[in-house]
Scaffold this active site. Structure first.
Site, short mmCIF file in Angstrom:
data_model
loop_
_atom_site.label_atom_id
_atom_site.label_comp_id
_atom_site.label_asym_id
_atom_site.label_seq_id
_atom_site.Cartn_x
_atom_site.Cartn_y
_atom_site.Cartn_z
N SER A 143 42.73 37.37 33.24
CA SER A 143 43.91 38.68 33.56
C SER A 143 44.35 39.04 33.04
O SER A 143 45.01 38.32 32.51
CB SER A 143 43.41 38.53 35.41
OG SER A 143 44.49 39.28 35.83
N TYR A 156 47.86 35.15 42.09
CA TYR A 156 47.14 35.53 41.79
C TYR A 156 47.14 35.33 40.12
O TYR A 156 46.73 34.21 39.38
CB TYR A 156 46.58 36.73 41.70
CG TYR A 156 45.24 36.57 41.28
CD1 TYR A 156 43.79 36.84 41.05
CD2 TYR A 156 45.09 37.91 39.98
CE1 TYR A 156 42.51 36.79 40.89
CE2 TYR A 156 43.82 38.13 38.80
CZ TYR A 156 42.42 37.66 39.26
OH TYR A 156 41.18 38.21 38.61
#
Length: 251
Positions: A143, A156
């Site tokens: 990400s 995350y």
């Protein structure tokens, strides 16, 4: 004979687009889904319409206790459909979101994200290593949040950072088998990920577009083609790299 790619979480969002893009490059695709078999069947039908073979298998990538069963199911499928128990590419894409400030994150929330984004990636890859053909490749999806910070994404992003480090070690250790391992890090993309937060919240969408050099939020089609390229011989000399695909977010 077509090469074969396995895409986890291939029934929706980025995984769906990756699966179709791989088929357009001439690869056969096996995709996994967690619960929505109907959506998976639609992707399979779309790939078959492109002239490639496609199959789906159910898998909860957060539960390592089902990996032995999945390994056997995958082996049986490959022997039946391809005539050999081997795949060429593994794309570790499946995942879920968590938006919570550090002060409010629970132990269960942290464990859930750890299980699907790191532990599951580690042990599924380990389990499937004997099935990955020498000269193949692994793509782990990370990400843009490992580079940029956005409040609420600490857990995350931390797990994705761990995957990026793991990927470099994988590239080194699997080098003797000529298996390339890379990380693809999408920026914010308009999908149903996280309940469609980036796609459906106009304020969030506009804010992200505002600090993206190309002036908009990413679309699924911006990602799948890059994954497919990494699964070609043209990308053979790309190894151990983090490739951010974000349109220049936060430059």
């Amino acid at each position: 004979m077509s090469k074969i790619a396995l895409v986890t979480g291939g029934s929706r969002g980025l995984g769906r687009n990756m699966s179709i893009a791989l088929a357009k490059k001439g690869l056969d695709v096996i995709l996994t889904y967690n619960s929505n078999k109907e959506a998976a069947d639609e992707v399979v039908a779309g790939i078959q319409a492109l002239g490639q073979n496609a199959y789906s298998l159910q898998l909860d990538t957060s539960n390592i206790h089902v990996f032995d069963t999945f390994h056997q199911q995958l082996t049986n499928l490959l022997n039946e459909k391809a005539g050999h128990p081997g795949i060429d590419y593994l794309i570790n894409n499946a995942g879920t979101a968590l938006y919570a400030p550090i002060a409010e994150v629970t132990e269960q929330q942290l464990d859930d994200i750890f299980n699907i984004h790191f532990k599951g990636v580690f042990f599924l890859t380990q389990k499937l290593l004997p099935l990955i053909n020498d000269g193949g490749g692994i793509i782990n999806i990370s990400s843009g949040l490992t580079r940029l910070t956005m409040p609420g994404s600490s857990v995350y992003a931390a797990q994705k950072t761990a995957v990026e480090t793991l990927s470099r070690y994988m590239a080194q250790e699997l080098g003797p088998r000529k298996i390339r391992v890379n990380v693809l890090a999408p920026g914010a993309i308009e999908t149903d990920f996280g309940g469609g937060r980036t796609r459906d919240n106009k304020e969030i969408n506009a804010r992200i577009a505002g600090f993206t050099a190309l002036g908009r939020v990413g679309l699924p089609g911006d990602i799948g083609g890059v994954v497919a390229f990494l699964c070609t011989d043209d990308a053979y000399w790309i190894n151990g790299q983090r490739i951010e695909v974000s349109g220049g977010q936060g430059l």
